[in-house]
Each structure stands twice: as structure tokens, then as C-alpha cells.
Design a protein around this motif. Sequence first.
Motif, PDB file in Angstrom:
ATOM      1  N   VAL A  12      -0.068   5.048  -5.163  1.00  0.00           N
ATOM      2  CA  VAL A  12       0.192   3.729  -5.757  1.00  0.00           C
ATOM      3  C   VAL A  12      -1.047   3.265  -6.521  1.00  0.00           C
ATOM      4  O   VAL A  12      -0.955   2.805  -7.660  1.00  0.00           O
ATOM      5  N   ARG A  13      -2.211   3.395  -5.904  1.00  0.00           N
ATOM      6  CA  ARG A  13      -3.464   2.998  -6.563  1.00  0.00           C
ATOM      7  C   ARG A  13      -3.667   3.773  -7.866  1.00  0.00           C
ATOM      8  O   ARG A  13      -4.023   3.199  -8.891  1.00  0.00           O
ATOM      9  N   ALA A  14      -3.439   5.091  -7.835  1.00  0.00           N
ATOM     10  CA  ALA A  14      -3.635   5.921  -9.020  1.00  0.00           C
ATOM     11  C   ALA A  14      -2.666   5.545 -10.143  1.00  0.00           C
ATOM     12  O   ALA A  14      -3.059   5.466 -11.316  1.00  0.00           O
ATOM     13  N   PHE A  21      -3.819  -1.496 -14.282  1.00  0.00           N
ATOM     14  CA  PHE A  21      -3.776  -2.508 -13.213  1.00  0.00           C
ATOM     15  C   PHE A  21      -4.688  -2.053 -12.080  1.00  0.00           C
ATOM     16  O   PHE A  21      -4.242  -1.479 -11.104  1.00  0.00           O
ATOM     17  N   GLU A  22      -5.975  -2.305 -12.219  1.00  0.00           N
ATOM     18  CA  GLU A  22      -6.902  -1.846 -11.187  1.00  0.00           C
ATOM     19  C   GLU A  22      -6.915  -2.778  -9.993  1.00  0.00           C
ATOM     20  O   GLU A  22      -6.827  -3.988 -10.138  1.00  0.00           O
ATOM     21  N   GLU A  23      -7.055  -2.171  -8.829  1.00  0.00           N
ATOM     22  CA  GLU A  23      -7.120  -2.941  -7.590  1.00  0.00           C
ATOM     23  C   GLU A  23      -8.436  -3.714  -7.557  1.00  0.00           C
ATOM     24  O   GLU A  23      -9.475  -3.231  -7.983  1.00  0.00           O
ATOM     25  N   HIS A  36       1.323  -1.405   4.743  1.00  0.00           N
ATOM     26  CA  HIS A  36       2.456  -2.058   5.399  1.00  0.00           C
ATOM     27  C   HIS A  36       3.171  -0.988   6.221  1.00  0.00           C
ATOM     28  O   HIS A  36       3.125   0.198   5.877  1.00  0.00           O
ATOM     29  N   ALA A  37       3.827  -1.395   7.270  1.00  0.00           N
ATOM     30  CA  ALA A  37       4.534  -0.442   8.129  1.00  0.00           C
ATOM     31  C   ALA A  37       5.558   0.386   7.362  1.00  0.00           C
ATOM     32  O   ALA A  37       5.798   1.544   7.699  1.00  0.00           O
ATOM     33  N   ARG A  38       6.153  -0.197   6.320  1.00  0.00           N
ATOM     34  CA  ARG A  38       7.181   0.507   5.542  1.00  0.00           C
ATOM     35  C   ARG A  38       6.663   1.091   4.242  1.00  0.00           C
ATOM     36  O   ARG A  38       7.430   1.665   3.477  1.00  0.00           O
ATOM     37  N   GLY A  39       5.376   0.929   3.940  1.00  0.00           N
ATOM     38  CA  GLY A  39       4.840   1.449   2.691  1.00  0.00           C
ATOM     39  C   GLY A  39       3.566   0.738   2.282  1.00  0.00           C
ATOM     40  O   GLY A  39       2.660   0.556   3.080  1.00  0.00           O
ATOM     41  N   VAL A  40       3.530   0.273   1.024  1.00  0.00           N
ATOM     42  CA  VAL A  40       2.353  -0.405   0.484  1.00  0.00           C
ATOM     43  C   VAL A  40       2.808  -1.691  -0.211  1.00  0.00           C
ATOM     44  O   VAL A  40       3.684  -1.650  -1.077  1.00  0.00           O
ATOM     45  N   MET A  41       2.214  -2.815   0.189  1.00  0.00           N
ATOM     46  CA  MET A  41       2.486  -4.089  -0.479  1.00  0.00           C
ATOM     47  C   MET A  41       1.569  -4.191  -1.688  1.00  0.00           C
ATOM     48  O   MET A  41       0.378  -3.869  -1.602  1.00  0.00           O
ATOM     49  N   ASP A  88       8.495   7.093 -10.349  1.00  0.00           N
ATOM     50  CA  ASP A  88       9.462   7.541  -9.333  1.00  0.00           C
ATOM     51  C   ASP A  88       9.160   7.032  -7.934  1.00  0.00           C
ATOM     52  O   ASP A  88       9.457   7.697  -6.939  1.00  0.00           O
ATOM     53  N   LEU A  89       8.587   5.834  -7.847  1.00  0.00           N
ATOM     54  CA  LEU A  89       8.366   5.192  -6.556  1.00  0.00           C
ATOM     55  C   LEU A  89       9.483   4.183  -6.323  1.00  0.00           C
ATOM     56  O   LEU A  89       9.996   3.583  -7.265  1.00  0.00           O
ATOM     57  N   THR A  90       9.878   4.024  -5.074  1.00  0.00           N
ATOM     58  CA  THR A  90      10.922   3.074  -4.713  1.00  0.00           C
ATOM     59  C   THR A  90      10.266   1.738  -4.410  1.00  0.00           C
ATOM     60  O   THR A  90       9.347   1.664  -3.597  1.00  0.00           O
TER      61      THR A  90
END
Length: 109
Positions: A12-14, A21-23, A36-41, A88-90
Motif C-alpha cells: 500500500v505504501r509503495a 501520495f507519500e505517507e 488494522h485487523a482486516r488490512g491497512v487503514m 488491484d487492491l480491494t
Amino acid sequence: MNDHEDDLYLRVRAVLTAAGFEEIATGGEGVHLIHHARGVMVGWMPTQITHPAARRRGPRRTRPVQADLPGLRHAFTLALAATLRAADLTVETHDDEWLLVLDTHHTPD
């Protein structure tokens, strides 16, 4: 946190960095990534936006805008979501403040 969760976070960061959109460091303005437990916020904190100076009697002033600019926040969130989906990320949207990039390998406890 397991290796798969780290891989998703780094992916996600890459993806966001490649799109410009840099963190931003914790506590700063900009794009934030949170495990997050289900992924990345993914969220955006616009703290340095200001209104154009309004004409008044006396000196011009620029007031800080509250960080709740609905139209700008919505547009920025749409851009983030489109970037992540193009890779291709959900992605689930949570209001206009946060996106959840889902770990497709996550299994609820």
C-alpha cells in the motif's frame, strides 16, 4: 503482525508513494497508514489548508480552515481509492475520512 500483513502495508505504501501520495510521520498532515485487523487503514489529515484572504477593513488575514472540508476530503479520498484499486487492491470506504485496504487472506477469529 505477520509477514503477510507487513507485505500488504508495504505494498500500500509503495503504491501510494509511486502515485505521489507519500505517507507522513505520525502527528503530521498528509496521508496516514495504520495497521488494522482486516488490512491497512488509509486516511488524510489536511491541517495546513487555508481559506483565501477575505476582503475586510483593515489588514488581510488568512484563517486556518477546519480540517473538515467535505468536498476536498471527498475528492482526495476518491483519488486515493482509485489509485489503490488500479493496483488491484480491494478497498472499502469508511465515510470520506478513511479507506480500508482489505487483506484478502484475512480470516476472522
